[in-house]
Write a protein that holds these residues in place. Structure first.
Motif, mmCIF file in Angstrom:
data_model
loop_
_atom_site.group_PDB
_atom_site.id
_atom_site.type_symbol
_atom_site.label_atom_id
_atom_site.label_comp_id
_atom_site.label_asym_id
_atom_site.label_seq_id
_atom_site.Cartn_x
_atom_site.Cartn_y
_atom_site.Cartn_z
ATOM 1 N N GLU A 135 0.819 -1.210 0.000
ATOM 2 C CA GLU A 135 0.000 0.000 0.000
ATOM 3 C C GLU A 135 0.854 1.262 0.000
ATOM 4 O O GLU A 135 0.521 2.246 -0.654
ATOM 5 N N VAL A 136 1.973 1.218 0.726
ATOM 6 C CA VAL A 136 2.881 2.374 0.748
ATOM 7 C C VAL A 136 3.449 2.638 -0.646
ATOM 8 O O VAL A 136 3.382 3.762 -1.169
ATOM 9 N N LEU A 137 3.992 1.596 -1.259
ATOM 10 C CA LEU A 137 4.604 1.754 -2.583
ATOM 11 C C LEU A 137 3.559 2.066 -3.644
ATOM 12 O O LEU A 137 3.804 2.896 -4.537
ATOM 13 N N GLY A 138 2.404 1.403 -3.573
ATOM 14 C CA GLY A 138 1.360 1.651 -4.559
ATOM 15 C C GLY A 138 0.874 3.089 -4.511
ATOM 16 O O GLY A 138 0.723 3.749 -5.552
ATOM 17 N N THR A 139 0.628 3.590 -3.303
ATOM 18 C CA THR A 139 0.192 4.985 -3.159
ATOM 19 C C THR A 139 1.282 5.942 -3.608
ATOM 20 O O THR A 139 1.012 6.971 -4.246
ATOM 21 N N TYR A 140 2.534 5.605 -3.278
ATOM 22 C CA TYR A 140 3.658 6.454 -3.687
ATOM 23 C C TYR A 140 3.725 6.573 -5.208
ATOM 24 O O TYR A 140 3.788 7.680 -5.758
ATOM 25 N N PHE A 141 3.710 5.438 -5.902
ATOM 26 C CA PHE A 141 3.824 5.470 -7.359
ATOM 27 C C PHE A 141 2.625 6.158 -8.003
ATOM 28 O O PHE A 141 2.777 6.866 -9.007
ATOM 29 N N LEU A 142 1.436 5.949 -7.443
ATOM 30 C CA LEU A 142 0.239 6.570 -8.006
ATOM 31 C C LEU A 142 0.303 8.091 -7.897
ATOM 32 O O LEU A 142 0.083 8.814 -8.881
ATOM 33 N N ILE A 143 0.600 8.584 -6.695
ATOM 34 C CA ILE A 143 0.666 10.029 -6.497
ATOM 35 C C ILE A 143 1.846 10.638 -7.254
ATOM 36 O O ILE A 143 1.733 11.722 -7.846
ATOM 37 N N PHE A 144 2.963 9.939 -7.254
ATOM 38 C CA PHE A 144 4.134 10.464 -7.966
ATOM 39 C C PHE A 144 3.838 10.611 -9.452
ATOM 40 O O PHE A 144 4.095 11.661 -10.050
ATOM 41 N N ALA A 145 3.291 9.578 -10.074
ATOM 42 C CA ALA A 145 3.041 9.626 -11.519
ATOM 43 C C ALA A 145 1.966 10.644 -11.865
ATOM 44 O O ALA A 145 2.149 11.484 -12.765
ATOM 45 N N HIS A 170 -5.759 -0.900 -2.791
ATOM 46 C CA HIS A 170 -6.816 0.036 -2.400
ATOM 47 C C HIS A 170 -6.441 1.477 -2.781
ATOM 48 O O HIS A 170 -7.189 2.154 -3.474
ATOM 49 N N PHE A 171 -5.304 1.952 -2.247
ATOM 50 C CA PHE A 171 -4.791 3.295 -2.549
ATOM 51 C C PHE A 171 -5.775 4.400 -2.180
ATOM 52 O O PHE A 171 -5.750 5.487 -2.754
ATOM 53 N N ASN A 172 -6.696 4.138 -1.286
ATOM 54 C CA ASN A 172 -7.646 5.140 -0.814
ATOM 55 C C ASN A 172 -8.062 4.750 0.599
ATOM 56 O O ASN A 172 -7.901 3.599 1.011
ATOM 57 N N PRO A 173 -8.601 5.687 1.382
ATOM 58 C CA PRO A 173 -8.930 5.390 2.793
ATOM 59 C C PRO A 173 -10.218 4.601 2.989
ATOM 60 O O PRO A 173 -10.817 4.668 4.056
ATOM 61 N N ALA A 174 -10.644 3.833 1.981
ATOM 62 C CA ALA A 174 -11.862 3.034 2.139
ATOM 63 C C ALA A 174 -11.667 1.939 3.183
ATOM 64 O O ALA A 174 -12.607 1.528 3.855
ATOM 65 N N VAL A 175 -10.443 1.454 3.319
ATOM 66 C CA VAL A 175 -10.116 0.460 4.343
ATOM 67 C C VAL A 175 -9.303 1.169 5.427
ATOM 68 O O VAL A 175 -8.156 1.546 5.193
ATOM 69 N N PRO A 176 -9.874 1.394 6.617
ATOM 70 C CA PRO A 176 -9.217 2.216 7.642
ATOM 71 C C PRO A 176 -7.820 1.762 8.007
ATOM 72 O O PRO A 176 -6.957 2.595 8.305
ATOM 73 N N PHE A 177 -7.567 0.453 7.981
ATOM 74 C CA PHE A 177 -6.265 -0.046 8.409
ATOM 75 C C PHE A 177 -5.136 0.509 7.556
ATOM 76 O O PHE A 177 -4.015 0.686 8.031
ATOM 77 N N TYR A 178 -5.431 0.802 6.289
ATOM 78 C CA TYR A 178 -4.377 1.195 5.365
ATOM 79 C C TYR A 178 -4.149 2.702 5.319
ATOM 80 O O TYR A 178 -3.305 3.174 4.561
ATOM 81 N N ILE A 179 -4.890 3.471 6.092
ATOM 82 C CA ILE A 179 -4.784 4.927 6.007
ATOM 83 C C ILE A 179 -3.361 5.386 6.316
ATOM 84 O O ILE A 179 -2.795 6.233 5.605
ATOM 85 N N SER A 180 -2.775 4.857 7.362
ATOM 86 C CA SER A 180 -1.416 5.268 7.736
ATOM 87 C C SER A 180 -0.424 4.960 6.625
ATOM 88 O O SER A 180 0.436 5.795 6.290
ATOM 89 N N ALA A 181 -0.543 3.767 6.026
ATOM 90 C CA ALA A 181 0.358 3.394 4.934
ATOM 91 C C ALA A 181 0.179 4.323 3.740
ATOM 92 O O ALA A 181 1.158 4.726 3.091
ATOM 93 N N GLN A 182 -1.059 4.693 3.461
ATOM 94 C CA GLN A 182 -1.325 5.563 2.314
ATOM 95 C C GLN A 182 -0.849 6.995 2.569
ATOM 96 O O GLN A 182 -0.368 7.664 1.649
ATOM 97 N N VAL A 183 -0.976 7.450 3.810
ATOM 98 C CA VAL A 183 -0.474 8.789 4.152
ATOM 99 C C VAL A 183 1.043 8.831 3.991
ATOM 100 O O VAL A 183 1.605 9.795 3.447
ATOM 101 N N VAL A 184 1.706 7.777 4.443
ATOM 102 C CA VAL A 184 3.172 7.713 4.304
ATOM 103 C C VAL A 184 3.566 7.713 2.829
ATOM 104 O O VAL A 184 4.456 8.467 2.401
ATOM 105 N N GLY A 185 2.924 6.877 2.031
ATOM 106 C CA GLY A 185 3.252 6.798 0.610
ATOM 107 C C GLY A 185 3.005 8.097 -0.126
ATOM 108 O O GLY A 185 3.854 8.551 -0.918
ATOM 109 N N THR A 236 2.798 11.145 1.148
ATOM 110 C CA THR A 236 3.700 12.188 1.646
ATOM 111 C C THR A 236 5.087 12.050 1.034
ATOM 112 O O THR A 236 5.723 13.044 0.650
ATOM 113 N N MET A 237 5.564 10.818 0.942
ATOM 114 C CA MET A 237 6.863 10.575 0.301
ATOM 115 C C MET A 237 6.843 10.994 -1.161
ATOM 116 O O MET A 237 7.816 11.579 -1.669
ATOM 117 N N ALA A 238 5.732 10.709 -1.847
ATOM 118 C CA ALA A 238 5.628 11.098 -3.254
ATOM 119 C C ALA A 238 5.626 12.607 -3.406
ATOM 120 O O ALA A 238 6.307 13.165 -4.293
#
Length: 209
Positions: A67-77, A119-134, A136-138
């Motif tokens: 989730e971290v890497l997926g969100t990172y690549f999505l936001i970066f691109a 997922h790459f979105n906060p629809a699943v609460p558990f992944y919110i932290s991972a997505q915020v990290v990804g 933010t890094m992007a």
């Protein structure tokens, strides 16, 4: 009156009829019981499978990293496309930006769906932290790479009224979730086409919104 033979025959017919009725009731009861047991077994198995998968995913480091890497690549691109377009006299154009977002989502769904669910979105609460990290890094990476004379906002701002923006967001979000539910969660759908369908939907949404 009835003869003894006729009475015996009549009595035998009644017994056969009653026996047949009883047998029919028993068959119906057995069929009902088996049906209910089968339904309960299916429900119980589905719940156990869902909870096992959810527990396994939530405690798997590779899932969080996905989730971290997926969100990172999505936001970066996607956001890089906006920044490049702004810094280079709209060279990509809006359709080009939409294509970048759609392709990014499609590639990441195929790459990470089996790992984290993509997922790459906060629809699943558990992944919110991972997505915020990804994300933010992007954003930090883009800030370091594109530090031109003027700050560039790589997001979007509503061009119409608040009501118009709300209605459009509601429609395109519903459209996206409708497609995701249809191709990614229904066993009757062709799962291999999920990435293509979801990526194309994101592309269309970016074009119109």
């Amino acid at each position: 009156g009835y003869t003894f033979r006729e009475k015996s025959s009549k009595h035998l017919e009644d017994l056969v009829y009653k026996a047949g009725s009883t047998l029919t009731v028993l068959k119906a009861a057995i069929h009902y019981t088996l049906t209910v047991d089968r339904i309960l077994s299916i429900i119980e198995g589905s719940i156990d499978h869902m909870m096992e998968g959810f527990s396994r995913k939530n405690h798997c480091p590779s899932t969080v990293m996905g989730e971290v890497l997926g969100t990172y690549f999505l936001i970066f691109a996607g956001c890089a496309a906006v920044v490049v377009n702004t810094n280079n006299d709209k060279v990509l154009t809006n359709p080009g930006i939409a294509i970048v977002w759609g392709l990014a989502v499609m590639v990441l769904v195929y790459s990470l769906r089996h790992i984290s669910g993509a997922h790459f979105n906060p629809a699943v609460p558990f992944y919110i932290s991972a997505q915020v990290v990804g994300s933010t890094m992007a954003a930090g990476t883009l800030r370091l790479l594109f530090n031109g004379p003027d700050d560039v906002f790589s997001g979007t701002t509503p061009q119409g009224s608040d009501l118009q923006a709300f209605v459009i967001e509601f429609i395109i979000t519903f459209y996206l979730m409708f497609v995701v539910s249809g191709v990614a969660t229904d066993n009757r759908a062709i799962g291999e086409l999920a990435g293509l369908a979801i990526g194309s939907t994101v592309l269309l949404n970016v074009l119109i919104a």
